[in-house]
Design a protein around this motif. Structure first.
Motif, mmCIF file in Angstrom:
data_model
loop_
_atom_site.group_PDB
_atom_site.id
_atom_site.type_symbol
_atom_site.label_atom_id
_atom_site.label_comp_id
_atom_site.label_asym_id
_atom_site.label_seq_id
_atom_site.Cartn_x
_atom_site.Cartn_y
_atom_site.Cartn_z
ATOM 1 N N ALA A 115 -22.510 21.905 -7.542
ATOM 2 C CA ALA A 115 -21.430 21.718 -6.563
ATOM 3 C C ALA A 115 -21.010 23.055 -5.957
ATOM 4 C CB ALA A 115 -20.241 21.030 -7.223
ATOM 5 N N GLU A 116 -20.886 24.093 -6.785
ATOM 6 C CA GLU A 116 -20.485 25.412 -6.288
ATOM 7 C C GLU A 116 -21.509 25.962 -5.300
ATOM 8 O OE1 GLU A 116 -20.060 27.643 -9.845
ATOM 9 O OE2 GLU A 116 -18.227 26.598 -10.489
ATOM 10 N N VAL A 117 -22.789 25.866 -5.654
ATOM 11 C CA VAL A 117 -23.860 26.357 -4.775
ATOM 12 C C VAL A 117 -23.864 25.580 -3.460
ATOM 13 C CG1 VAL A 117 -26.362 26.479 -4.484
ATOM 14 C CG2 VAL A 117 -25.333 27.209 -6.638
ATOM 15 N N ALA A 118 -23.703 24.263 -3.533
ATOM 16 C CA ALA A 118 -23.725 23.416 -2.339
ATOM 17 C C ALA A 118 -22.597 23.778 -1.389
ATOM 18 C CB ALA A 118 -23.629 21.946 -2.747
ATOM 19 N N VAL A 119 -21.383 23.853 -1.906
ATOM 20 C CA VAL A 119 -20.214 24.146 -1.064
ATOM 21 C C VAL A 119 -20.312 25.545 -0.452
ATOM 22 C CG1 VAL A 119 -17.721 24.537 -1.121
ATOM 23 C CG2 VAL A 119 -18.684 22.529 -2.251
ATOM 24 N N GLN A 120 -20.707 26.533 -1.252
ATOM 25 C CA GLN A 120 -20.808 27.907 -0.744
ATOM 26 C C GLN A 120 -21.825 28.018 0.383
ATOM 27 O OE1 GLN A 120 -21.732 30.262 -4.196
ATOM 28 N NE2 GLN A 120 -19.715 29.967 -5.138
ATOM 29 N N ASN A 121 -22.992 27.410 0.227
ATOM 30 C CA ASN A 121 -24.030 27.511 1.254
ATOM 31 C C ASN A 121 -23.669 26.751 2.519
ATOM 32 O OD1 ASN A 121 -26.848 28.843 0.383
ATOM 33 N ND2 ASN A 121 -25.820 28.045 -1.437
ATOM 34 N N ILE A 122 -23.081 25.564 2.377
ATOM 35 C CA ILE A 122 -22.681 24.805 3.569
ATOM 36 C C ILE A 122 -21.616 25.574 4.351
ATOM 37 C CG2 ILE A 122 -21.471 22.722 4.330
ATOM 38 C CD1 ILE A 122 -22.924 21.188 2.148
ATOM 39 N N LYS A 123 -20.654 26.132 3.646
ATOM 40 C CA LYS A 123 -19.595 26.897 4.313
ATOM 41 C C LYS A 123 -20.154 28.128 5.023
ATOM 42 C CE LYS A 123 -15.108 29.044 3.530
ATOM 43 N NZ LYS A 123 -14.054 29.403 2.558
ATOM 44 N N LYS A 124 -21.087 28.808 4.363
ATOM 45 C CA LYS A 124 -21.644 30.036 4.931
ATOM 46 C C LYS A 124 -22.531 29.776 6.135
ATOM 47 C CE LYS A 124 -24.684 33.891 3.637
ATOM 48 N NZ LYS A 124 -25.524 34.471 2.556
ATOM 49 N N ILE A 125 -23.417 28.796 6.047
ATOM 50 C CA ILE A 125 -24.402 28.565 7.108
ATOM 51 C C ILE A 125 -23.792 27.857 8.309
ATOM 52 C CG2 ILE A 125 -26.584 27.430 7.674
ATOM 53 C CD1 ILE A 125 -26.866 29.857 5.842
ATOM 54 N N PHE A 126 -22.908 26.889 8.073
ATOM 55 C CA PHE A 126 -22.399 26.060 9.182
ATOM 56 C C PHE A 126 -20.976 26.434 9.613
ATOM 57 C CE2 PHE A 126 -25.482 23.580 6.738
ATOM 58 C CZ PHE A 126 -26.381 23.245 7.733
ATOM 59 N N ASP A 127 -20.369 27.399 8.915
ATOM 60 C CA ASP A 127 -19.018 27.850 9.242
ATOM 61 C C ASP A 127 -18.035 26.670 9.281
ATOM 62 O OD1 ASP A 127 -17.039 29.672 9.823
ATOM 63 O OD2 ASP A 127 -17.343 29.565 11.995
ATOM 64 N N VAL A 128 -18.066 25.863 8.239
ATOM 65 C CA VAL A 128 -17.171 24.718 8.110
ATOM 66 C C VAL A 128 -16.567 24.717 6.707
ATOM 67 C CG1 VAL A 128 -18.451 23.289 9.756
ATOM 68 C CG2 VAL A 128 -19.045 23.194 7.323
ATOM 69 N N GLU A 129 -15.502 23.943 6.540
ATOM 70 C CA GLU A 129 -14.957 23.719 5.205
ATOM 71 C C GLU A 129 -15.743 22.569 4.572
ATOM 72 O OE1 GLU A 129 -12.625 25.658 3.806
ATOM 73 O OE2 GLU A 129 -12.761 26.836 5.656
ATOM 74 N N ALA A 130 -16.030 22.695 3.285
ATOM 75 C CA ALA A 130 -16.871 21.686 2.625
ATOM 76 C C ALA A 130 -16.167 21.093 1.413
ATOM 77 C CB ALA A 130 -18.200 22.312 2.193
ATOM 78 N N LEU A 131 -16.434 19.825 1.195
ATOM 79 C CA LEU A 131 -15.856 19.090 0.061
ATOM 80 C C LEU A 131 -16.942 18.209 -0.533
ATOM 81 C CD1 LEU A 131 -12.492 17.248 -0.204
ATOM 82 C CD2 LEU A 131 -14.564 15.868 -0.286
#
Length: 885
Positions: free
Chosen positions: A531-547
């Protein structure tokens, strides 16, 4: 480029192919004899193939074959070498399983292993037989095996719906896909029913029941269709892989496969529907392809493109996206890679210098054996919209104005310097500026426009006679036209190279982002880390908040997001997440379901079930581009696969724990039943005899019966104490009562308490000189020694001698207990102190808790206990307790 250059093998593909071949060469081959159900002859066919391989001189053995007492199958087993099965004791019974180590040590060329979906007996190395097969393959041994359609993981639910039978043993689809060869063993349903009636599948009484349930004709027909279709799909998959590996671009029309080219046009909506109808009529698979020619997709058409892909996916298309400035080459490449037999494109009425009319001609010229369908056309309103998109919107009006300003500024500066540099040099300066424009991000339209304006400017302001479009000298006329042509050609080619470089760079960024995500997910340890890896990468690559929200233990969506999430949701938004989870569809922003919310919810759909939901919160006023949406889907797929792996590991561990608990429960129940029944029976019998008139005057008989009651009561008491002691150890609430005690007193007390049980044995106690007075818990250590000495008494013959020795050894008090019995089997030494363990072949009696409790009490004193065999004969226990003063 010549034909030879076009057909030359790609070095990267060649290297990848060589690596794949090298990896395969180190592993054994997997051949699966595949059928619709039991009784079609899979095992028989496998054995026939085994005999043929032996006849061809290959070294072949049988790992395990289930003949089910079928005479013709048993006859084929004869003549082939059998690797002896391994015996495993489970629940007081002995079972036989395949000997993996025996096969690997024997190292044959081929091994026959029946029933790939078989579940191994607890105590085996692997839970499933297919895991045994993978280990054997990794050791370079080829495996022939058998499998039914219902045992494939992805098909088991469908088979259950058809037949009503719950399929409990399954094999992952990845094993089926890994197979080098699939041989379909097929017979007609009527022939199979005849075999069933003749008792060639099951025994007569079971055959009748099977015919009324699983083996109904309708069920068998459906299963046969499933097995035939799956085999055909597998063959098609192998064919496509073969073509890719061998770099074969020619189309092989072994089946029908359609490809529709779509774009950000409303007309593509009808084109997709038309392709679906054609695919349905032809019973063909189909793919929808979008070629990205420019990363700057027209804002007004983003939604249309997204809707086109949603429709194609909804109608069952396989979605393919690719980047290439040359649409026709990209379409041909994708078609050949996927063995497409028909390409469907839309007819357009667009014209003009900005529309590339060569698309259709290139397709017709270069597609070879691939058929091309041209369908429909845009109406006038669509035509106007698309023309505007193609001509201006790719670059924007600002680029045209800026290109005009640049040419005007350069012309203005050159106008005052032309007397010094000459008008020919001015043409070179203007040409140089046009060549620089693609590097500054100008599109093809503004470059052509700048070339046109610069040619006119050079003519009017610089070529004699000035301030007129008249050109006096013939060489200047030629130079003017050459300038115009060179400016356009160089500008357009430079823009084309620039666009291709930009697409390659974007593709590299996406690939790198996926690589980093995959690498981090591969190293993730546990679902929380995923979950930590998923949220961090989505936030970094797409510049969005992730849940992210995973399922709970009840396979329901967890009521709260994972702590790694970067934002929270309210009850209304959680209901949207629940809808997304339940229906397996996207919901929220930029979708057709509840689009008014600011959050988009994406289901995590695994191979078995939906395991959660990912939500992204996009900044206000911003929008996810098409290429980002495609990359996000790839991210979600990677995250889902890894998260599902963690969930399956958790389920496997839980199943193992439940299995062990069940095993312990049944072992304890069996032991307690025996241990309680024997003394209770003795007590009841003795009491009944005591109450009878015949023994009222027989004092000797009364004493004997009382002694029996006392021994039985002591046995019951010891059992209850063992259970209570084990409960104290398991709960972790055992507290030592450390007091000054003498080891001599402890040993004498142990011998005294075991006086009756040791009546037929000799116990020799010896305490070597030295002070053995220190602090320890007398009751716990006494119980430990009683359990060990009692074990020696039970498992040695009458008249045996038991030695009980204590001495000081450095900072420890060493206690050695030994006997002159038969000792322990070597393989049992590591298991002696396990709960409920009893040495195989020993006489019945005991719960298997005594030594485990002794070990627990000794370790509670920070000591340790070991068991071994004496060099001469007998068992030896050594206990070492730290001396606390």
């Amino acid at each position: 480029m010549s034909d030879n250059e076009e057909n030359r093998l790609d070095p990267d593909k060649l290297l990848e192919s060589l690596k794949k071949d090298e990896e395969k060469s180190r592993q054994g081959k997997l051949k699966i004899f595949f059928g619709m159900c039991a009784g079609v002859g899979k095992t028989y066919s496998m054995l026939q193939a085994g005999h043929k391989a032996k006849k061809d001189g290959l070294d072949i053995v049988i790992g395990v074959v289930e003949t089910h007492k079928r005479e013709e199958t048993e006859a084929l087993v004869a003549g082939l070498e059998n690797i002896p099965l391994r015996k495993i004791e489970y629940r007081d019974s002995v079972f036989e399983e395949m000997d993996i180590d025996g096969i690997i040590q024997r190292k044959p060329k081929i091994v026959l292993i029946d029933e790939l979906a078989h579940t191994n007996i607890p105590g085996s190395r692997h839970l499933k037989r297919y895991q045994d097969v993978l280990e054997i393959l990794n050791n370079g041994i080829t495996v022939y095996t058998t499998l039914n359609i219902q045992h494939l993981e992805s098909r088991s639910d469908t088979v259950t719906q058809i037949t009503g039978a719950k399929i409990r043993e399954t094999v992952p689809d990845s094993i089926f896909e890994k197979a080098d060869d699939i041989e379909l063993v097929d017979i007609t349903t009527d022939e199979l029913l005849d075999r069933l009636s003749e008792g060639k599948v099951y025994l007569p009484e079971r055959s009748l029941q099977a015919k009324q349930n699983f083996f109904r004709k309708g069920n068998l027909t459906a299963l046969r269709e499933m097995s035939l279709r799956l085999t055909a799909e597998r063959v098609d998959y192998q064919l496509r892989n073969y073509r890719i590996d061998k770099d074969i671009s020619a189309t092989w029309k072994t089946g029908q496969r359609l490809m529709v080219a779509i774009s950000p046009s409303p007309h593509s909506y009808e084109l997709i529907r038309w392709t679906k109808r054609l695919a349905y009529t032809m019973e063909a698979s189909w793919i929808a392809v979008y070629v990205e020619t420019d990363p700057k997709v027209y804002e007004e058409n983003k939604d249309i493109l997204s809707k086109n892909f949603d429709l194609a996916e909804e109608l069952g298309a396989e979605i393919v996206t690719t980047s290439d400035p040359e649409i026709e080459k990209a379409l041909i490449r994708v078609a050949k890679e996927n063995n497409v037999t028909q390409i469907i494109i839309g007819k357009s009425r667009k014209s003009g210098i900005f529309y590339k009319r060569s698309l259709l001609n290139s397709l017709l010229k270069d597609t070879g054996d691939i058929d091309v369908y041209i369908v429909g056309g845009e109406n006038k309103s669509e035509e106007k919209k698309i023309n505007r998109f193609s001509i201006i919107s790719q670059s924007g009006i600002k680029q045209y104005l800026l290109s005009l300003a640049i040419i005007a500024f350069i012309s203005f500066l050159s106008f005052f310097a032309q007397d010094q540099i000459g008008y020919q040099i001015v043409s070179l300066i203007l040409l140089f500026v046009i060549l620089l424009m693609p590097l500054l991000g100008f599109g093809r339209g503004p470059i052509i426009f700048a070339a046109f304006i610069s040619a006119l400017s050079w003519n009017y302001f610089f070529i004699p006679p000035r301030m007129t479009f008249h050109i006096a000298k013939p060489e200047d006329i030629l130079t003017f036209f050459m300038f115009f042509i060179v400016a356009i050609v160089n500008g357009v080619l430079t823009a084309k190279v620039r666009a291709k470089e930009k697409l390659v760079r974007q593709r590299e960024q996406r690939t790198n982002a996926l690589y980093i995500l995959s690498k981090q997910l591969a190293g993730a340890n546990g679902i929380n880390n995923v979950a930590e890896v998923a949220v961090q990468n989505i936030k970094k690559i797409f510049d969005v908040e992730a849940l992210i929200i995973f399922v709970n233990d009840a396979d329901k969506l967890h009521p709260t997001p994972h702590p790694a999430s970067t934002f929270n949701i309210d009850d209304k938004e959680w209901n949207i997440a629940q809808w997304c989870f339940s229906n397996g569809q996207k919901a929220g922003k930029f979708t057709n379901t509840l689009p008014l919310t600011d959050i988009q919810f994406i289901p995590l759909i695994g191979s078995r079930s939906t395991i959660g939901v990912i939500a992204i919160k996009i900044k206000e006023g911003e929008q996810i581009s098409f290429e980002q949406a495609t990359l996000l889907e790839a991210f979600v797929s990677q995250i889902t696969t890894t998260a599902e792996r963690e969930f399956l590991n958790k389920i496997a561990k839980k199943s193992l724990i439940i299995s062990e608990q069940e095993k312990l429960y049944k072992t304890l129940y069996s032991s307690l039943s025996h241990e309680l029944k024997t003394p209770i029976t003795t007590i009841i019998g003795a009491v009944t005899t005591l109450l009878s008139d015949s023994v009222l005057d027989d004092n000797n008989m009364k004493q004997n019966l009382s002694a029996e009651i006392n021994i039985a009561a002591e046995r019951l008491n010891r059992l209850v104490e063992n259970l209570l002691d084990m409960t104290r150890l398991e709960s972790g609430q055992l507290k030592l009562k450390l007091e000054w005690n003498d080891i001599a007193d402890l040993m004498n007390d142990v011998v005294e308490r075991l006086k009756q049980e040791a009546a037929d044995h000799t116990i020799i106690t010896k305490i070597e000189p030295g002070e053995l007075l220190f602090k320890f818990d007398f009751a716990l250590l006494e119980q430990s020694l009683i359990n060990i000495v009692h074990n020696c008494i039970i498992y040695t013959p009458k008249g045996s001698e038991i030695s009980f020795v204590a001495h000081k050894e450095g900072k420890y008090c060493a206690i050695e207990i030994s006997d002159n019995g038969g000792g322990f089997p070597e393989e049992a030494l590591d298991k002696l102190f396990q709960k409920f363990y009893r040495v195989p072949g020993t006489k019945t009696g005991g719960t298997g808790l005594g030594l485990s409790i002794a070990k627990g009490f000794v370790e509670a004193h920070n000591g340790y206990i070991t068991a071994t065999n004496k060099k001469d004969k007998g068992a030896l226990f050594i206990i070492k307790i730290p001396i606390i003063q």
